[in-house]
Scaffold this active site. Structure first.
Site, PDB file in Angstrom:
ATOM      1  N   TRP A 149       0.796  -1.234   0.000  1.00 36.35           N
ATOM      2  CA  TRP A 149       0.000   0.000   0.000  1.00 36.35           C
ATOM      3  C   TRP A 149       0.819   1.269   0.000  1.00 36.35           C
ATOM      4  O   TRP A 149       0.335   2.324  -0.373  1.00 36.35           O
ATOM      5  CB  TRP A 149      -0.886  -0.007   1.267  1.00 36.35           C
ATOM      6  CG  TRP A 149      -0.143   0.468   2.478  1.00 36.35           C
ATOM      7  CD1 TRP A 149       0.055   1.782   2.837  1.00 36.35           C
ATOM      8  CD2 TRP A 149       0.537  -0.311   3.439  1.00 36.35           C
ATOM      9  NE1 TRP A 149       0.816   1.836   3.972  1.00 36.35           N
ATOM     10  CE2 TRP A 149       1.124   0.563   4.359  1.00 36.35           C
ATOM     11  CE3 TRP A 149       0.714  -1.692   3.633  1.00 36.35           C
ATOM     12  CZ2 TRP A 149       1.869   0.117   5.446  1.00 36.35           C
ATOM     13  CZ3 TRP A 149       1.452  -2.116   4.709  1.00 36.35           C
ATOM     14  CH2 TRP A 149       2.019  -1.231   5.593  1.00 36.35           C
ATOM     15  N   ASN A 150       2.094   1.211   0.417  1.00 38.98           N
ATOM     16  CA  ASN A 150       2.719   2.450   0.884  1.00 38.98           C
ATOM     17  C   ASN A 150       3.015   3.480  -0.198  1.00 38.98           C
ATOM     18  O   ASN A 150       3.020   4.661   0.095  1.00 38.98           O
ATOM     19  CB  ASN A 150       3.959   2.167   1.733  1.00 38.98           C
ATOM     20  CG  ASN A 150       4.999   1.381   1.003  1.00 38.98           C
ATOM     21  OD1 ASN A 150       4.673   0.486   0.245  1.00 38.98           O
ATOM     22  ND2 ASN A 150       6.253   1.708   1.197  1.00 38.98           N
ATOM     23  N   GLU A 248      11.627  -6.583  -3.633  1.00 38.70           N
ATOM     24  CA  GLU A 248      12.039  -5.354  -2.932  1.00 38.70           C
ATOM     25  C   GLU A 248      11.304  -5.360  -1.594  1.00 38.70           C
ATOM     26  O   GLU A 248      10.086  -5.211  -1.549  1.00 38.70           O
ATOM     27  CB  GLU A 248      11.665  -4.144  -3.793  1.00 38.70           C
ATOM     28  CG  GLU A 248      12.474  -2.915  -3.452  1.00 38.70           C
ATOM     29  CD  GLU A 248      11.863  -2.123  -2.331  1.00 38.70           C
ATOM     30  OE1 GLU A 248      12.279  -2.351  -1.171  1.00 38.70           O
ATOM     31  OE2 GLU A 248      10.988  -1.295  -2.593  1.00 38.70           O
ATOM     32  N   LEU A 249      12.065  -5.577  -0.491  1.00 36.31           N
ATOM     33  CA  LEU A 249      11.415  -6.001   0.758  1.00 36.31           C
ATOM     34  C   LEU A 249      11.659  -5.117   1.974  1.00 36.31           C
ATOM     35  O   LEU A 249      11.525  -5.565   3.107  1.00 36.31           O
ATOM     36  CB  LEU A 249      11.871  -7.432   1.089  1.00 36.31           C
ATOM     37  CG  LEU A 249      11.817  -8.419  -0.079  1.00 36.31           C
ATOM     38  CD1 LEU A 249      12.344  -9.779   0.332  1.00 36.31           C
ATOM     39  CD2 LEU A 249      10.407  -8.536  -0.619  1.00 36.31           C
ATOM     40  N   GLU A 380      11.521  -4.318  11.255  1.00 35.34           N
ATOM     41  CA  GLU A 380      11.041  -3.197  10.462  1.00 35.34           C
ATOM     42  C   GLU A 380       9.643  -2.841  10.963  1.00 35.34           C
ATOM     43  O   GLU A 380       8.697  -3.613  10.803  1.00 35.34           O
ATOM     44  CB  GLU A 380      10.970  -3.559   8.978  1.00 35.34           C
ATOM     45  CG  GLU A 380      10.524  -2.375   8.143  1.00 35.34           C
ATOM     46  CD  GLU A 380      10.338  -2.685   6.673  1.00 35.34           C
ATOM     47  OE1 GLU A 380       9.737  -3.721   6.341  1.00 35.34           O
ATOM     48  OE2 GLU A 380      10.788  -1.880   5.841  1.00 35.34           O
TER      49      GLU A 380
END
Ligand code: TXE
Length: 488
Positions: A149-150, A248-249, A380
């Site tokens: 979502w970011n 991409e994490l 994170e």
């Protein structure tokens, strides 16, 4: 109440049902989103698969594909106010960030539009006089692009741009949280004139939609942005058909301040690195490593700056920190802070959720110097939480910086050029920013190592990820082929 639709095979269609989308500023339902399940996923992949080899797309020159991407870039720019407003409404990301970021989105499409006819094969000087040998860069096939979502418009541009430039077709899956801006993007793709099925945009949940997409046998490549646990599911799904993946994490990026740094400039960069986008950024500089001699001074500057941050409704242009996207995010942060305090971390500022509606959490700074295993230093959190550790020597800074399974970005603030070079060489990260932070460009590769992922987005290399090499051998002699029992 506003309702959105899926975009499959050039048509706007309903899904298997609807799900509510919450306005993070109020916590109340504001729109209904279409839910794609197996049937819709299959239709989208079938459409992309058929479009991949249909003359309307496969017959286009690379330059013509680039022109379609230029048109999409222009349409994104024209629709910027609506796209930014939708992203803000559906995800809570502040309007000053969404409206600025949309300009980058258009730039990424333009970069890949220009790159489309520069993806070249090579002529090979083989040591056989009767042969011409060359390579062709061909599109891999159907790409599944899965985003969180970011920053959905941005994270999809860095996948759609290179995939379409290379000649692939795409099924783009929006996050179940805040999918509105991506579903709206379907209108622009349609208007730009991409043939039906080249781009399909769906929204749905992980198990019922994302997992079906990643296991689909007609998907050749999966470009994924999200968390490492979900990435492991994606890779397992991809393994069933040996689809390739780029991941991409996110990360737990160190932000290192040496005692010779320009502290005011470093403080601004640190504020941007952790509190911009309410900390919901993959490159968030969430671990501040500060040299002991300037620790108190630097923290005092940061505390003052954090206290002055304007926390308010995300659709107000003066707001700097808005709500988190979901209650789940906020609750995870609250739990991590509690556990960190139990582990010995100290709250310097913030630390408590704000009263009232919406998923707000204030800018928070935690001193973790005596809590090396605190959750807020290790996990994170994806929110406005900065964890601080003091260090004495350069070796110690490096050891602390690399003491993580993540490896996306690192920031180094120092005026000592030779030290900067030593750090650049030894930091385990895909991106190192020196005396700056959170800068991006379509020309610069972006991605991480370890739990932060594999592959790079941005730049020429990203477009090559969506291609495969075909080697062509052409014999130029009319003489009969010599001894057939010897490999030529
Ligand atoms: O991400 P998910 P979530 C990190 C961040 C965050 C955590 C979880 O720490 O707190 O991940 O966030 C789809 N097969 N990042 O839950 O689950 C899902 O529907 C295929 C860092 O939002 O990774 C969504 O579209 N797809 C990151 C997408 O994966 C599946 C940004 C991402 O969801 C799936 C976001 C499955 N089995 C979160 N399950 C960054 N790199 O910045 C879910 N999905």
């Amino acid at each position: 109440m506003e309702r959105f639709q899926l975009y499959i095979n050039g048509e706007f269609v309903d899904g298997a049902g609807w799900f509510d989308s919450l306005d993070p500023a109020s916590g109340r339902v504001w729109a209904q989103m279409p839910e794609a399940r197996e049937t819709e996923v299959n239709r989208a992949v079938d459409a992309a698969h058929a479009a991949f080899s249909a003359p309307a797309w496969a017959g286009l020159t690379a330059t013509a594909r680039g022109k379609l991407l230029y048109r999409l870039a222009d349409l994104v720019q024209e629709a910027a106010p609506r796209l930014a407003a939708l992203e803000t409404r559906d995800t809570g990301k502040v309007i000053r960030e969404t409206s600025a970021q949309i300009a980058y989105v258009a730039e990424y499409y333009r970069y890949y539009a220009g790159l489309a006819d520069k993806i070249e094969g090579a002529h090979l000087p083989i040591d056989k006089p009767d042969m011409e040998v060359w390579t062709r860069r061909e599109p891999v096939g159907v790409v599944a692009a899965i985003v969180p979502w970011n920053s959905q418009l941005f994270l999809s541009a860095v996948k759609l741009g290179p995939a379409l430039a290379a000649g692939c077709t795409v099924v783009l899956k929006a996050s179940e949280d805040g999918p509105a801006p991506l579903l709206e993007l379907g209108r622009l793709v349609d208007k730009a004139g991409f043939p039906a099925g080249v781009v399909n945009i769906i929204s749905g949940f992980g198990a019922q939609c994302g997992a079906v997409l990643t296991r689909h046998r007609k998907v050749a490549h999966i470009a994924f942005t999200g968390g490492p646990e979900t990435a492991a599911h994606v890779v397992r799904g991809a393994a069933e058909n040996l689809a390739t993946t780029s991941l991409e994490l996110g990360g737990k990026s160190p932000f290192i301040v040496f005692d010779d740094a320009d502290l005011d400039s470093a403080a601004n960069a640190q504020i941007s690195g952790i509190f911009a986008a309410t900390g919901q950024s993959c490159v968030a500089g969430s671990r501040l490593l500060v040299q002991q001699g300037v620790k108190d001074r630097f923290l005092a500057i940061l505390r003052d700056k954090a206290a002055a941050i304007r926390i308010a409704a995300p659709d107000d242009m003066t707001t700097e920190v808005g709500p988190l996207c979901t209650a789940r995010q906020r609750d995870g942060i609250i739990a991590a802070i509690r556990a960190s305090i139990d582990a010995g971390a100290k709250v310097i500022t913030g630390g408590q959720p704000l009263a009232g509606d919406g998923f707000y959490f204030p800018p928070t700074i935690m001193d973790c110097t005596d809590a090396p295993d605190a959750d807020c230093l290790r996990k994170e959190l994806f929110g406005p939480v900065l964890s601080v550790v003091a260090f004495e020597t350069e070796e110690q800074a490096l050891q602390l910086a690399n003491d993580t399974q993540y490896g996306l970005a690192a920031g180094v603030f120092t005026k000592d050029l030779t030290r900067a070079h030593r750090m650049i060489r030894q930091l385990r990260a895909g991106i190192v920013w020196v005396n700056t932070y959170r800068a991006v460009s379509p020309i610069a590769p972006f991605g991480g190592v370890g739990l932060s992922g594999q592959g790079r987005e941005g730049g020429l290399a990203a477009a090559l990820d969506y291609t495969t090499v075909k080697t062509v051998w052409l014999r130029t002699s009319d003489d009969p082929i010599p001894d057939p029992f010897i490999m030529r």
